[in-house]
Motif scaffolding. Structure first.
Motif, PDB file in Angstrom:
ATOM      1  N   VAL A  31      10.624 -10.069  -5.235  1.00  0.00           N
ATOM      2  CA  VAL A  31      10.647 -10.341  -3.797  1.00  0.00           C
ATOM      3  C   VAL A  31      10.494 -11.844  -3.601  1.00  0.00           C
ATOM      4  O   VAL A  31       9.437 -12.405  -3.922  1.00  0.00           O
ATOM      5  CB  VAL A  31       9.521  -9.594  -3.070  1.00  0.00           C
ATOM      6  CG1 VAL A  31       9.672  -9.768  -1.559  1.00  0.00           C
ATOM      7  CG2 VAL A  31       9.524  -8.108  -3.439  1.00  0.00           C
ATOM      8  N   VAL A  34       7.061 -14.071  -2.375  1.00  0.00           N
ATOM      9  CA  VAL A  34       5.853 -13.238  -2.348  1.00  0.00           C
ATOM     10  C   VAL A  34       5.171 -13.339  -3.716  1.00  0.00           C
ATOM     11  O   VAL A  34       5.801 -13.108  -4.752  1.00  0.00           O
ATOM     12  CB  VAL A  34       6.166 -11.774  -2.022  1.00  0.00           C
ATOM     13  CG1 VAL A  34       4.897 -10.923  -2.078  1.00  0.00           C
ATOM     14  CG2 VAL A  34       6.812 -11.665  -0.642  1.00  0.00           C
ATOM     15  N   TRP A 225       6.363  -1.436  -1.019  1.00  0.00           N
ATOM     16  CA  TRP A 225       7.155  -1.245   0.205  1.00  0.00           C
ATOM     17  C   TRP A 225       6.276  -1.290   1.450  1.00  0.00           C
ATOM     18  O   TRP A 225       6.576  -2.010   2.408  1.00  0.00           O
ATOM     19  CB  TRP A 225       7.889   0.093   0.129  1.00  0.00           C
ATOM     20  CG  TRP A 225       8.447   0.573   1.427  1.00  0.00           C
ATOM     21  CD1 TRP A 225       9.614   0.158   2.029  1.00  0.00           C
ATOM     22  CD2 TRP A 225       7.882   1.555   2.303  1.00  0.00           C
ATOM     23  NE1 TRP A 225       9.797   0.827   3.221  1.00  0.00           N
ATOM     24  CE2 TRP A 225       8.750   1.687   3.409  1.00  0.00           C
ATOM     25  CE3 TRP A 225       6.726   2.350   2.246  1.00  0.00           C
ATOM     26  CZ2 TRP A 225       8.500   2.570   4.460  1.00  0.00           C
ATOM     27  CZ3 TRP A 225       6.469   3.218   3.284  1.00  0.00           C
ATOM     28  CH2 TRP A 225       7.340   3.326   4.381  1.00  0.00           C
ATOM     29  N   LEU A 228       4.851  -4.814   2.136  1.00  0.00           N
ATOM     30  CA  LEU A 228       5.878  -5.712   2.657  1.00  0.00           C
ATOM     31  C   LEU A 228       6.206  -5.398   4.114  1.00  0.00           C
ATOM     32  O   LEU A 228       6.251  -6.297   4.963  1.00  0.00           O
ATOM     33  CB  LEU A 228       7.146  -5.601   1.812  1.00  0.00           C
ATOM     34  CG  LEU A 228       7.074  -6.154   0.385  1.00  0.00           C
ATOM     35  CD1 LEU A 228       8.314  -5.734  -0.395  1.00  0.00           C
ATOM     36  CD2 LEU A 228       6.927  -7.676   0.391  1.00  0.00           C
ATOM     37  N   LEU A 233       7.876  -8.118   6.362  1.00  0.00           N
ATOM     38  CA  LEU A 233       8.914  -8.553   5.419  1.00  0.00           C
ATOM     39  C   LEU A 233       9.874  -7.389   5.171  1.00  0.00           C
ATOM     40  O   LEU A 233       9.455  -6.328   4.719  1.00  0.00           O
ATOM     41  CB  LEU A 233       8.279  -9.010   4.106  1.00  0.00           C
ATOM     42  CG  LEU A 233       7.230 -10.131   4.260  1.00  0.00           C
ATOM     43  CD1 LEU A 233       6.614 -10.477   2.922  1.00  0.00           C
ATOM     44  CD2 LEU A 233       7.852 -11.374   4.895  1.00  0.00           C
TER      45      LEU A 233
END
Length: 247
Positions: A31, A34, A225, A228, A233
């Motif tokens: 990612v 991050v 998931w 984020l 995000l």
């Protein structure tokens, strides 16, 4: 000035000292912007041969989590992510809520747990009837089933790999996991859920989704998931399952 490698977010990640998989899975998702600062909960005795051993393992986790959190906070993270799952399911829905509340009060940060992430994943996917597997002993599987049932899901089946130690979880290969999934799946099951963060399953879950034609939720993919998305995000990430790819 922002963190150079974590310009978008720095997640503090709490894992047992026996865990080698969570960081691998998170960094493997790639990612952009991050970063992860991991805090380790010391596990002096990783045995989990039976229910009594497993409960003793949780005692070690509870005794060392504050130190792990303390260390992570020195990196000034934006969010806390629990890279361990059993404790987040313990006590059902109320137990998970109390655990999250304690961590928020302790850190002043938003908190992501495995239990809440799996619940959110199943809701966004529209799945109600699930089959669940873990590396755990029966005492922990009962707590996992309790959480999902209290959260409004129909647990068609739950089974544990009965790993003899916390370190042995990372030694479970894809063939054994495939046998477990095959034993749990049937046409009435809308999603397969895996818990136990030291079990390497993210890429295999991604492949199984194509084969089975249904969601296969790996807990490490679910927690990443949820962290984020809760953090605003929205990156779509291939190779780590339907959640990160499509939602």
């Amino acid at each position: 000035m922002t963190n150079v490698v974590g310009a978008r977010a720095v997640f503090g990640v709490i894992v047992p000292s026996t865990n080698t998989v969570v960081e691998h899975d998170y960094w493997g998702a790639r990612v952009p912007g991050v970063a992860y600062r991991t805090g380790s909960m010391h596990i002096a005795d990783p045995a989990m041969r039976n229910d009594r051993d497993f409960e003793a393992l949780l005692v070690q986790i509870r005794a060392s989590i504050d130190t792990a959190v303390r260390d992570v906070l020195t990196a000034e993270p934006d969010r806390m992510v629990m890279g361990m799952s059993a404790e987040t399911f313990w006590g059902g829905v109320a137990g998970n809520a109390a655990f999250e509340r304690r961590l928020r009060e302790r850190t002043g940060l938003p908190v992501t747990t495995g239990a809440s992430s799996c619940r959110a994943a199943l809701r966004v996917l529209g799945c109600r009837r699930v089959a669940v597997f873990s590396p755990y002993q029966p005492v922990a599987d009962r707590e996992v089933a309790r959480f999902f049932t209290e959260a409004g899901f129909d647990v068609a089946a739950i089974s544990g790999l009965r790993c003899p130690s916390a370190t042995d979880i990372a030694r479970v290969g894809p063939d054994r996991i495939l046998d477990m999934v095959a034993a749990l799946d049937d046409p009435s099951v809308e999603a397969i859920v895996q818990v136990g963060t030291n079990l390497s399953f993210v890429s295999q879950a991604d492949m199984l989704e194509a084969e089975l034609g249904k969601p296969v939720i790996a807990i490490n993919a679910a927690t990443l998931w949820h962290a984020l998305r809760e953090h605003g995000l929205t990156d779509r990430i291939p190779g780590s399952g339907i959640l990160l790819r499509e939602f």
